[in-house]
Scaffold this motif. Structure first.
Motif, PDB file in Angstrom:
ATOM      1  N   GLU A   1       0.814  -1.220   0.000  1.00 31.01           N
ATOM      2  CA  GLU A   1       0.000   0.000   0.000  1.00 31.01           C
ATOM      3  C   GLU A   1       0.845   1.267   0.000  1.00 31.01           C
ATOM      4  OE1 GLU A   1      -3.125  -0.108   2.889  1.00 31.01           O
ATOM      5  OE2 GLU A   1      -3.633  -2.175   2.403  1.00 31.01           O
ATOM      6  N   GLU A   2       2.147   1.118  -0.222  1.00 30.85           N
ATOM      7  CA  GLU A   2       3.034   2.276  -0.251  1.00 30.85           C
ATOM      8  C   GLU A   2       2.905   3.004  -1.582  1.00 30.85           C
ATOM      9  OE1 GLU A   2       6.860   0.615   0.560  1.00 30.85           O
ATOM     10  OE2 GLU A   2       6.161  -0.337   2.396  1.00 30.85           O
ATOM     11  N   GLN A   3       3.459   4.204  -1.643  1.00 28.32           N
ATOM     12  CA  GLN A   3       3.429   5.005  -2.869  1.00 28.32           C
ATOM     13  C   GLN A   3       4.121   4.279  -4.026  1.00 28.32           C
ATOM     14  OE1 GLN A   3       1.960   8.000  -3.260  1.00 28.32           O
ATOM     15  NE2 GLN A   3       2.655   8.366  -5.332  1.00 28.32           N
ATOM     16  N   GLU A   4       5.263   3.672  -3.734  1.00 26.66           N
ATOM     17  CA  GLU A   4       6.046   2.982  -4.762  1.00 26.66           C
ATOM     18  C   GLU A   4       5.825   1.471  -4.652  1.00 26.66           C
ATOM     19  OE1 GLU A   4      10.684   2.509  -5.389  1.00 26.66           O
ATOM     20  OE2 GLU A   4       9.975   4.545  -5.811  1.00 26.66           O
TER      21      GLU A   4
END
Length: 97
Positions: free
Chosen positions: A50-53
């Motif tokens: 669920e992280e940006q990257e």
């Protein structure tokens, strides 16, 4: 395989090494092109992060001529159409008749 030019029917006999026959899993593809070729980069990415990257690893990269890319597109559309038809038939409700 039927040659569009007049001539006998031909077939391609492909041989696979065990490593190639095992295949490579990919759940992401990026398609880019230049005036001379199409490039398809296949990767395996972790969609659950669920992280940006989103982390991923390239598993294969193919360079194709424009003519072959067009032929591959038609073949994929045909295969997906046949798959959808087959799945639709499998998912028909049972009949009492």
């Amino acid at each position: 395989m039927v040659d569009n030019e007049a001539g006998p029917e031909r077939s391609i006999n492909l041989h696979f090494s065990p490593e190639i026959m095992a295949g490579t899993y990919a759940n992401f593809a990026n398609v880019s092109f230049s005036d001379y070729e199409f490039t398809i980069t296949f990767a395996r990415v972790d969609h659950e992060v669920e992280e940006q990257e989103i982390p991923g690893v390239v598993v294969s990269r193919m360079n194709l001529s424009p003519q072959f890319a067009a032929e591959l597109s038609v073949a994929l559309q045909d295969a997906v159409g046949r798959y959808s038809t087959q799945q639709g038939i499998r998912n028909l409700p049972e009949s009492d008749a």
